[in-house]
Scaffold this motif. Structure first.
Motif, PDB file in Angstrom:
ATOM      1  N   ARG A  96      66.072  43.525  47.829  1.00  0.00           N
ATOM      2  CA  ARG A  96      66.555  44.421  46.774  1.00  0.00           C
ATOM      3  C   ARG A  96      68.060  44.250  46.589  1.00  0.00           C
ATOM      4  NH1 ARG A  96      62.697  47.444  45.170  1.00  0.00           N
ATOM      5  NH2 ARG A  96      63.727  49.286  44.393  1.00  0.00           N
ATOM      6  N   ASN A  97      68.489  44.453  45.346  1.00  0.00           N
ATOM      7  CA  ASN A  97      69.893  44.334  44.985  1.00  0.00           C
ATOM      8  C   ASN A  97      70.325  45.603  44.248  1.00  0.00           C
ATOM      9  OD1 ASN A  97      72.337  42.490  44.544  1.00  0.00           O
ATOM     10  ND2 ASN A  97      71.907  43.167  42.472  1.00  0.00           N
ATOM     11  N   THR A  98      71.572  46.011  44.471  1.00  0.00           N
ATOM     12  CA  THR A  98      72.167  47.118  43.726  1.00  0.00           C
ATOM     13  C   THR A  98      73.141  46.517  42.723  1.00  0.00           C
ATOM     14  OG1 THR A  98      71.960  48.623  45.591  1.00  0.00           O
ATOM     15  CG2 THR A  98      73.565  49.216  43.886  1.00  0.00           C
ATOM     16  N   GLU A  99      72.930  46.850  41.445  1.00  0.00           N
ATOM     17  CA  GLU A  99      73.705  46.284  40.346  1.00  0.00           C
ATOM     18  C   GLU A  99      74.470  47.393  39.626  1.00  0.00           C
ATOM     19  OE1 GLU A  99      72.034  43.321  37.185  1.00  0.00           O
ATOM     20  OE2 GLU A  99      71.413  45.357  36.632  1.00  0.00           O
ATOM     21  N   ARG A 100      75.798  47.260  39.555  1.00  0.00           N
ATOM     22  CA  ARG A 100      76.661  48.227  38.860  1.00  0.00           C
ATOM     23  C   ARG A 100      76.873  47.755  37.427  1.00  0.00           C
ATOM     24  NH1 ARG A 100      78.962  53.210  40.620  1.00  0.00           N
ATOM     25  NH2 ARG A 100      80.681  53.652  39.209  1.00  0.00           N
ATOM     26  N   LEU A 101      76.770  48.669  36.455  1.00  0.00           N
ATOM     27  CA  LEU A 101      76.864  48.314  35.043  1.00  0.00           C
ATOM     28  C   LEU A 101      78.259  48.550  34.480  1.00  0.00           C
ATOM     29  CD1 LEU A 101      73.794  48.522  35.532  1.00  0.00           C
ATOM     30  CD2 LEU A 101      73.598  49.396  33.230  1.00  0.00           C
ATOM     31  N   PHE A 102      78.713  47.564  33.699  1.00  0.00           N
ATOM     32  CA  PHE A 102      79.994  47.622  32.998  1.00  0.00           C
ATOM     33  C   PHE A 102      79.797  47.159  31.558  1.00  0.00           C
ATOM     34  CE2 PHE A 102      81.263  47.312  37.361  1.00  0.00           C
ATOM     35  CZ  PHE A 102      82.490  47.961  37.461  1.00  0.00           C
ATOM     36  N   GLY A 103      80.671  47.606  30.702  1.00  0.00           N
ATOM     37  CA  GLY A 103      80.752  47.078  29.348  1.00  0.00           C
ATOM     38  C   GLY A 103      82.127  46.471  29.170  1.00  0.00           C
ATOM     39  N   LEU A 104      82.215  45.399  28.398  1.00  0.00           N
ATOM     40  CA  LEU A 104      83.497  44.805  28.050  1.00  0.00           C
ATOM     41  C   LEU A 104      83.519  44.639  26.538  1.00  0.00           C
ATOM     42  CD1 LEU A 104      86.242  43.500  28.639  1.00  0.00           C
ATOM     43  CD2 LEU A 104      85.039  41.317  28.957  1.00  0.00           C
ATOM     44  N   SER A 105      84.332  45.458  25.884  1.00  0.00           N
ATOM     45  CA  SER A 105      84.488  45.370  24.444  1.00  0.00           C
ATOM     46  C   SER A 105      85.623  44.410  24.134  1.00  0.00           C
ATOM     47  CB  SER A 105      84.791  46.757  23.871  1.00  0.00           C
ATOM     48  OG  SER A 105      84.963  46.676  22.480  1.00  0.00           O
ATOM     49  N   ILE A 106      85.337  43.447  23.262  1.00  0.00           N
ATOM     50  CA  ILE A 106      86.368  42.530  22.794  1.00  0.00           C
ATOM     51  C   ILE A 106      86.377  42.599  21.260  1.00  0.00           C
ATOM     52  CG2 ILE A 106      86.072  41.099  24.847  1.00  0.00           C
ATOM     53  CD1 ILE A 106      84.845  38.949  23.069  1.00  0.00           C
ATOM     54  N   PRO A 107      87.493  42.270  20.618  1.00  0.00           N
ATOM     55  CA  PRO A 107      87.621  42.510  19.176  1.00  0.00           C
ATOM     56  C   PRO A 107      86.585  41.827  18.284  1.00  0.00           C
ATOM     57  CG  PRO A 107      89.774  42.134  20.142  1.00  0.00           C
ATOM     58  CD  PRO A 107      88.760  41.823  21.209  1.00  0.00           C
ATOM     59  N   LYS A 108      86.210  40.593  18.624  1.00  0.00           N
ATOM     60  CA  LYS A 108      85.278  39.854  17.763  1.00  0.00           C
ATOM     61  C   LYS A 108      84.570  38.788  18.589  1.00  0.00           C
ATOM     62  CE  LYS A 108      88.736  36.523  16.428  1.00  0.00           C
ATOM     63  NZ  LYS A 108      89.586  35.927  15.473  1.00  0.00           N
ATOM     64  N   PRO A 109      83.446  38.267  18.078  1.00  0.00           N
ATOM     65  CA  PRO A 109      82.768  37.177  18.789  1.00  0.00           C
ATOM     66  C   PRO A 109      83.673  35.950  18.893  1.00  0.00           C
ATOM     67  CG  PRO A 109      81.337  38.085  17.091  1.00  0.00           C
ATOM     68  CD  PRO A 109      82.708  38.674  16.879  1.00  0.00           C
ATOM     69  N   VAL A 110      83.746  35.385  20.060  1.00  0.00           N
ATOM     70  CA  VAL A 110      84.540  34.179  20.287  1.00  0.00           C
ATOM     71  C   VAL A 110      83.714  33.199  21.110  1.00  0.00           C
ATOM     72  CG1 VAL A 110      86.776  35.366  20.203  1.00  0.00           C
ATOM     73  CG2 VAL A 110      85.596  35.131  22.389  1.00  0.00           C
ATOM     74  N   PRO A 111      83.968  31.899  20.943  1.00  0.00           N
ATOM     75  CA  PRO A 111      83.323  30.946  21.845  1.00  0.00           C
ATOM     76  C   PRO A 111      83.890  31.150  23.248  1.00  0.00           C
ATOM     77  CG  PRO A 111      84.388  29.821  19.988  1.00  0.00           C
ATOM     78  CD  PRO A 111      84.806  31.260  19.946  1.00  0.00           C
ATOM     79  N   VAL A 112      83.057  31.004  24.241  1.00  0.00           N
ATOM     80  CA  VAL A 112      83.515  31.174  25.611  1.00  0.00           C
ATOM     81  C   VAL A 112      83.380  29.860  26.366  1.00  0.00           C
ATOM     82  CG1 VAL A 112      82.975  33.644  25.641  1.00  0.00           C
ATOM     83  CG2 VAL A 112      81.258  32.012  26.428  1.00  0.00           C
ATOM     84  N   THR A 113      84.072  29.774  27.489  1.00  0.00           N
ATOM     85  CA  THR A 113      84.042  28.585  28.327  1.00  0.00           C
ATOM     86  C   THR A 113      83.053  28.835  29.460  1.00  0.00           C
ATOM     87  OG1 THR A 113      86.355  28.164  27.801  1.00  0.00           O
ATOM     88  CG2 THR A 113      85.436  27.016  29.717  1.00  0.00           C
ATOM     89  N   LEU A 114      81.896  28.207  29.371  1.00  0.00           N
ATOM     90  CA  LEU A 114      80.855  28.411  30.376  1.00  0.00           C
ATOM     91  C   LEU A 114      81.113  27.558  31.607  1.00  0.00           C
ATOM     92  CD1 LEU A 114      77.678  28.289  28.102  1.00  0.00           C
ATOM     93  CD2 LEU A 114      78.894  30.313  28.932  1.00  0.00           C
ATOM     94  N   SER A 115      80.657  28.056  32.744  1.00  0.00           N
ATOM     95  CA  SER A 115      80.630  27.264  33.967  1.00  0.00           C
ATOM     96  C   SER A 115      79.328  26.457  33.918  1.00  0.00           C
ATOM     97  CB  SER A 115      80.639  28.190  35.179  1.00  0.00           C
ATOM     98  OG  SER A 115      80.314  27.471  36.338  1.00  0.00           O
ATOM     99  N   PRO A 116      79.389  25.135  33.716  1.00  0.00           N
ATOM    100  CA  PRO A 116      78.165  24.352  33.544  1.00  0.00           C
ATOM    101  C   PRO A 116      77.237  24.416  34.755  1.00  0.00           C
ATOM    102  CG  PRO A 116      80.106  22.912  33.565  1.00  0.00           C
ATOM    103  CD  PRO A 116      80.593  24.328  33.620  1.00  0.00           C
ATOM    104  N   ARG A 117      77.783  24.724  35.911  1.00  0.00           N
ATOM    105  CA  ARG A 117      76.969  24.878  37.115  1.00  0.00           C
ATOM    106  C   ARG A 117      76.058  26.098  36.994  1.00  0.00           C
ATOM    107  NH1 ARG A 117      77.729  27.888  41.496  1.00  0.00           N
ATOM    108  NH2 ARG A 117      79.792  28.592  40.907  1.00  0.00           N
ATOM    109  N   GLU A 118      76.506  27.114  36.226  1.00  0.00           N
ATOM    110  CA  GLU A 118      75.755  28.368  36.124  1.00  0.00           C
ATOM    111  C   GLU A 118      75.048  28.576  34.788  1.00  0.00           C
ATOM    112  OE1 GLU A 118      77.322  32.010  37.925  1.00  0.00           O
ATOM    113  OE2 GLU A 118      79.189  30.897  38.196  1.00  0.00           O
ATOM    114  N   HIS A 119      75.673  28.123  33.695  1.00  0.00           N
ATOM    115  CA  HIS A 119      75.125  28.424  32.369  1.00  0.00           C
ATOM    116  C   HIS A 119      75.192  27.214  31.453  1.00  0.00           C
ATOM    117  CE1 HIS A 119      76.200  32.393  34.046  1.00  0.00           C
ATOM    118  NE2 HIS A 119      75.000  32.659  33.586  1.00  0.00           N
TER     119      HIS A 119
END
Length: 152
Positions: A96-119
């Motif tokens: 079992r895992n305990t997961e804490r929830l957060f929100g991150l609001s940013i002004p607009k959709p932007v391309p992000v830099t993915l970690s290719p090892r993970e995503h």
């Protein structure tokens, strides 16, 4: 030398815009599994907020404290059964895992830099579509909370 076992305490960070467009990223080790930013604490005493900031940076290249960005601890935790295919990452017997929830609001959709090892891919979707795309029920439920959290 093998990697240390993961700590069964993690964060889920729903990255979204004021218009409630949500960023989802596709797992590299499980094609078709779309999710928000997630990740485990690096140490037992690491604060959940510090974990959230680090994971957002590692998985997307976004600075959670950049101008115009607002990281919010939702004060909610999910406790869930770890999927069998990922249990080997934890100490034997940990299920079992305990997961804490957060929100991150940013002004607009932007391309992000993915970690290719993970995503392997990213997509911005309106909140309802994003919730449908999430493979994890707890992630989908978190996305479904966005309109209520933003007075809609």
């Amino acid at each position: 030398m093998s990697a240390p076992f993961k700590i069964p305490q993690s964060v889920l960070v729903v990255i979204h815009t004021p218009a409630l467009d949500v960023l989802l990223i596709e797992r590299a080790d499980a094609p078709g599994f779309w999710q928000s930013v997630t990740g485990s604490k690096d140490a037992e005493d690491e604060a959940f907020e510090a974990t959230a900031v680090r994971e957002v940076w590692e998985e997307t290249g976004l600075d959670a404290h950049a101008p115009g960005h607002l990281l919010t601890d939702w004060g909610l935790e999910n406790v869930y059964e770890i999927y069998p295919q990922w249990r080997h990452r934890y100490e034997p017997g940990v299920t079992r895992n305990t997961e804490r929830l957060f929100g991150l609001s940013i002004p607009k959709p932007v391309p992000v830099t993915l970690s290719p090892r993970e995503h392997r891919a990213q997509i911005w979707l309106p909140w309802a579509e994003a919730a449908e795309r999430c493979f994890s029920p707890s992630n989908a439920e978190a996305v479904l909370q966005l309109p209520r959290r933003h007075g809609r």
